[in-house]
Design an enzyme around this catalytic site. Structure first.
Site, PDB file in Angstrom:
ATOM      1  N   GLY A 250     -20.754 -53.218 -18.143  1.00 29.73           N
ATOM      2  CA  GLY A 250     -19.999 -52.149 -18.800  1.00 29.73           C
ATOM      3  C   GLY A 250     -19.322 -52.622 -20.077  1.00 29.73           C
ATOM      4  O   GLY A 250     -19.060 -51.821 -20.978  1.00 29.73           O
TER       5      GLY A 250
ATOM      6  N   GLU B 283     -26.191 -56.445 -14.221  1.00 30.73           N
ATOM      7  CA  GLU B 283     -26.089 -55.597 -13.029  1.00 30.73           C
ATOM      8  C   GLU B 283     -27.163 -55.923 -12.007  1.00 30.73           C
ATOM      9  O   GLU B 283     -26.962 -55.786 -10.801  1.00 30.73           O
ATOM     10  CB  GLU B 283     -26.182 -54.110 -13.422  1.00 30.73           C
ATOM     11  CG  GLU B 283     -24.982 -53.573 -14.178  1.00 30.73           C
ATOM     12  CD  GLU B 283     -25.077 -53.749 -15.698  1.00 30.73           C
ATOM     13  OE1 GLU B 283     -25.938 -54.538 -16.170  1.00 30.73           O
ATOM     14  OE2 GLU B 283     -24.292 -53.111 -16.403  1.00 30.73           O
TER      15      GLU B 283
ATOM     16  N   ALA C 273     -17.863 -53.522 -15.605  1.00 34.38           N
ATOM     17  CA  ALA C 273     -17.110 -52.613 -14.755  1.00 34.38           C
ATOM     18  C   ALA C 273     -16.441 -53.466 -13.670  1.00 34.38           C
ATOM     19  O   ALA C 273     -16.910 -54.564 -13.355  1.00 34.38           O
ATOM     20  CB  ALA C 273     -18.048 -51.589 -14.145  1.00 34.38           C
TER      21      ALA C 273
ATOM     22  N   GLU D  42     -21.868 -52.338 -22.663  1.00 34.64           N
ATOM     23  CA  GLU D  42     -22.109 -50.912 -22.862  1.00 34.64           C
ATOM     24  C   GLU D  42     -20.968 -50.269 -23.661  1.00 34.64           C
ATOM     25  O   GLU D  42     -21.192 -49.419 -24.519  1.00 34.64           O
ATOM     26  CB  GLU D  42     -22.289 -50.243 -21.496  1.00 34.64           C
ATOM     27  CG  GLU D  42     -23.567 -50.741 -20.800  1.00 34.64           C
ATOM     28  CD  GLU D  42     -23.653 -50.375 -19.323  1.00 34.64           C
ATOM     29  OE1 GLU D  42     -22.658 -50.615 -18.593  1.00 34.64           O
ATOM     30  OE2 GLU D  42     -24.690 -49.863 -18.893  1.00 34.64           O
TER      31      GLU D  42
HETATM   32  N1  CO8 Z   1     -15.005 -57.124 -12.104  1.00 36.34           N
HETATM   33  C1  CO8 Z   1     -13.909 -57.542 -11.442  1.00 36.34           C
HETATM   34  N2  CO8 Z   1     -13.358 -58.759 -11.601  1.00 36.34           N
HETATM   35  C2  CO8 Z   1     -13.957 -59.616 -12.458  1.00 36.34           C
HETATM   36  C3  CO8 Z   1     -15.104 -59.250 -13.183  1.00 36.34           C
HETATM   37  C4  CO8 Z   1     -15.636 -57.925 -12.984  1.00 36.34           C
HETATM   38  N3  CO8 Z   1     -16.717 -57.463 -13.656  1.00 36.34           N
HETATM   39  N4  CO8 Z   1     -15.476 -60.285 -13.951  1.00 36.34           N
HETATM   40  C5  CO8 Z   1     -14.590 -61.262 -13.734  1.00 36.34           C
HETATM   41  N5  CO8 Z   1     -13.663 -60.849 -12.827  1.00 36.34           N
HETATM   42  C6  CO8 Z   1     -12.528 -61.616 -12.282  1.00 36.34           C
HETATM   43  C7  CO8 Z   1     -12.979 -62.643 -11.296  1.00 36.34           C
HETATM   44  O1  CO8 Z   1     -13.187 -62.075 -10.026  1.00 36.34           O
HETATM   45  C8  CO8 Z   1     -11.823 -63.617 -11.334  1.00 36.34           C
HETATM   46  O2  CO8 Z   1     -10.770 -63.065 -10.596  1.00 36.34           O
HETATM   47  P1  CO8 Z   1     -10.020 -63.993  -9.477  1.00 36.34           P
HETATM   48  O3  CO8 Z   1      -9.363 -65.078 -10.289  1.00 36.34           O
HETATM   49  O4  CO8 Z   1      -9.052 -63.047  -8.852  1.00 36.34           O
HETATM   50  O5  CO8 Z   1     -11.069 -64.516  -8.576  1.00 36.34           O
HETATM   51  C9  CO8 Z   1     -11.378 -63.569 -12.807  1.00 36.34           C
HETATM   52  O6  CO8 Z   1     -11.912 -62.345 -13.348  1.00 36.34           O
HETATM   53  C10 CO8 Z   1     -11.941 -64.713 -13.632  1.00 36.34           C
HETATM   54  O7  CO8 Z   1     -13.342 -64.725 -13.444  1.00 36.34           O
HETATM   55  P2  CO8 Z   1     -14.181 -66.050 -13.105  1.00 36.34           P
HETATM   56  O8  CO8 Z   1     -13.349 -66.980 -12.287  1.00 36.34           O
HETATM   57  O9  CO8 Z   1     -15.491 -65.629 -12.543  1.00 36.34           O
HETATM   58  O10 CO8 Z   1     -14.344 -66.638 -14.579  1.00 36.34           O
HETATM   59  P3  CO8 Z   1     -15.497 -67.612 -15.093  1.00 36.34           P
HETATM   60  O11 CO8 Z   1     -15.064 -68.056 -16.459  1.00 36.34           O
HETATM   61  O12 CO8 Z   1     -15.834 -68.631 -14.095  1.00 36.34           O
HETATM   62  O13 CO8 Z   1     -16.815 -66.659 -15.243  1.00 36.34           O
HETATM   63  C11 CO8 Z   1     -17.997 -64.670 -15.882  1.00 36.34           C
HETATM   64  C12 CO8 Z   1     -16.839 -65.633 -16.183  1.00 36.34           C
HETATM   65  C13 CO8 Z   1     -19.337 -65.351 -16.098  1.00 36.34           C
HETATM   66  C14 CO8 Z   1     -17.873 -63.500 -16.855  1.00 36.34           C
HETATM   67  C15 CO8 Z   1     -17.911 -64.163 -14.418  1.00 36.34           C
HETATM   68  O14 CO8 Z   1     -16.570 -63.730 -14.171  1.00 36.34           O
HETATM   69  C16 CO8 Z   1     -18.833 -63.053 -14.082  1.00 36.34           C
HETATM   70  O15 CO8 Z   1     -20.028 -63.260 -13.900  1.00 36.34           O
HETATM   71  N6  CO8 Z   1     -18.300 -61.789 -13.991  1.00 36.34           N
HETATM   72  C17 CO8 Z   1     -19.050 -60.655 -13.583  1.00 36.34           C
HETATM   73  C18 CO8 Z   1     -19.949 -60.157 -14.682  1.00 36.34           C
HETATM   74  C19 CO8 Z   1     -20.750 -58.962 -14.212  1.00 36.34           C
HETATM   75  O16 CO8 Z   1     -21.523 -59.016 -13.290  1.00 36.34           O
HETATM   76  N7  CO8 Z   1     -20.556 -57.801 -14.914  1.00 36.34           N
HETATM   77  C20 CO8 Z   1     -21.253 -56.595 -14.604  1.00 36.34           C
HETATM   78  C21 CO8 Z   1     -20.468 -55.737 -13.692  1.00 36.34           C
HETATM   79  S1  CO8 Z   1     -21.352 -54.301 -13.128  1.00 36.34           S
HETATM   80  C22 CO8 Z   1     -21.229 -53.218 -14.392  1.00 36.34           C
HETATM   81  O17 CO8 Z   1     -20.629 -53.460 -15.403  1.00 36.34           O
HETATM   82  C23 CO8 Z   1     -21.874 -51.907 -14.163  1.00 36.34           C
HETATM   83  C24 CO8 Z   1     -21.450 -50.882 -15.197  1.00 36.34           C
HETATM   84  C25 CO8 Z   1     -21.954 -49.537 -14.929  1.00 36.34           C
HETATM   85  C26 CO8 Z   1     -21.170 -48.828 -13.877  1.00 36.34           C
HETATM   86  C27 CO8 Z   1     -21.575 -47.409 -13.813  1.00 36.34           C
HETATM   87  C28 CO8 Z   1     -21.017 -46.733 -12.585  1.00 36.34           C
HETATM   88  C29 CO8 Z   1     -21.552 -45.333 -12.452  1.00 36.34           C
END
Ligand code: CO8
Length: 258
Positions: free
Chosen positions: A109, A132, A66, A112
């Site tokens: 997400g 998460e 998400a 999921e």
């Molecule tokens: N949301 C928003 N932006 C993201 C996300 C995300 N989940 N993942 C990556 N991005 C963005 C980064 O912020 C970055 O943007 P910017 O260049 O503007 O800084 C761009 O994508 C590239 O990302 P990275 O530089 O981090 O890329 P890497 O190759 O270094 O790393 C990873 C890749 C490991 C995937 C890393 O980006 C990461 O850990 N991302 C987050 C993963 C995460 O925590 N996902 C879970 C999110 S929470 C969720 O899904 C809850 C769902 C249920 C919600 C229910 C609500 C009721």
């Protein structure tokens, strides 16, 4: 189909492909992705010329979760009142087979969403996770429920409590993934599976989907009875007459979805 902001769509030979397309955010699932994906899937479900739907992302990310930036200022009352992300059930309401083809990250997400499909295939580079916990929250789009049903309590607890990622091989071994293929073969394989399904009776494939999904929602006794009743119903279709006649006559069936 009209232009969408966050997805690309394509239709070929009765198979519709939805590609999540937010490369700069690693396909993070914001509300626009939810609206676009579910609108497209619902429209394809209603379109008689479509027999199966593929949902995919990029080689680097199916979806990295998400959208954390969108969620970071979300508060309880807003999320609760809007039933945040409940709209994804429009996707699981789709009656046609949905194949999710995962390359790269399928996190939070994203994992999921991949599990909302009926057949999950992955590239050897895919990485699944429910991270998460690292954000101080828990899965909210089915991770604690569908992942547990798919891979069992031991591994689901491991994934959700530690936030660790699982590679494609472990995911296949654990029952999360149906098939793994080389990255360059991912979409071709998804299309082959979709075309195979498209060659069958649409009524029969919808019944299969309904029957298998019922296994997750009811007791064995009720599920077996439900399956039997669906089987009895299938005897009322032209496709059953055609399918069995074709077998006896040693020819390919010509299903008419009737
Ligand atoms: N949301 C928003 N932006 C993201 C996300 C995300 N989940 N993942 C990556 N991005 C963005 C980064 O912020 C970055 O943007 P910017 O260049 O503007 O800084 C761009 O994508 C590239 O990302 P990275 O530089 O981090 O890329 P890497 O190759 O270094 O790393 C990873 C890749 C490991 C995937 C890393 O980006 C990461 O850990 N991302 C987050 C993963 C995460 O925590 N996902 C879970 C999110 S929470 C969720 O899904 C809850 C769902 C249920 C919600 C229910 C609500 C009721």
């Amino acid at each position: 189909m009209s232009e969408f902001e966050t997805i690309l769509t394509d239709v070929a030979d009765g198979v519709a492909t939805i590609t999540i397309n937010r490369p700069k955010a690693l396909n993070a699932l914001n509300l626009q992705v939810l609206t676009d994906t579910t609108d497209a899937a619902t429209a394809y479900d209603a379109d008689d010329s479509i027999k199966a739907i593929i949902i995919t992302g990029s080689e680097k990310a199916f979806a990295a979760g998400a959208d954390i930036k969108e969620m970071s200022s979300l508060d309880f009352s807003t999320a609760y009142k809007a039933d945040w992300f409940a709209g994804w059930t429009r996707l699981t309401d789709v009656r046609k087979p949905v194949i999710t083809a995962v390359g790269g990250y399928a996190l939070g997400g994203g994992c999921e969403l991949a599990m909302m499909g009926d057949i999950l295939i992955a590239s050897t580079k895919a990485k699944f996770g429910q991270p998460e916990i690292n954000l101080g929250v828990l899965p909210g789009m089915g991770g604690s429920q569908r992942l547990t049903r798919a891979i069992g309590k031991a591994k689901a607890m491991d994934m959700c409590l530690t936030g660790r990622m699982m590679g494609a091989e472990e995911a296949e071994r654990s029952g999360l993934v149906a098939r793994i293929v080389e990255p360059e073969a991912l979409l071709d394989t998804a299309n082959e599976i979709a075309q195979t399904i498209a060659s069958k009776s649409r009524i029969a494939s919808a019944m299969v989907k309904e029957a298998v999904n019922t296994a997750f929602e009811t007791t064995l006794e009720q599920g077996l009875r439900y399956e039997r009743r669906l089987f009895h119903s299938s005897l009322a279709t032209n496709d059953q007459s055609e399918g069995m006649a074709a077998f006896v006559e040693k020819r390919d069936p010509n299903f008419t979805d009737s």
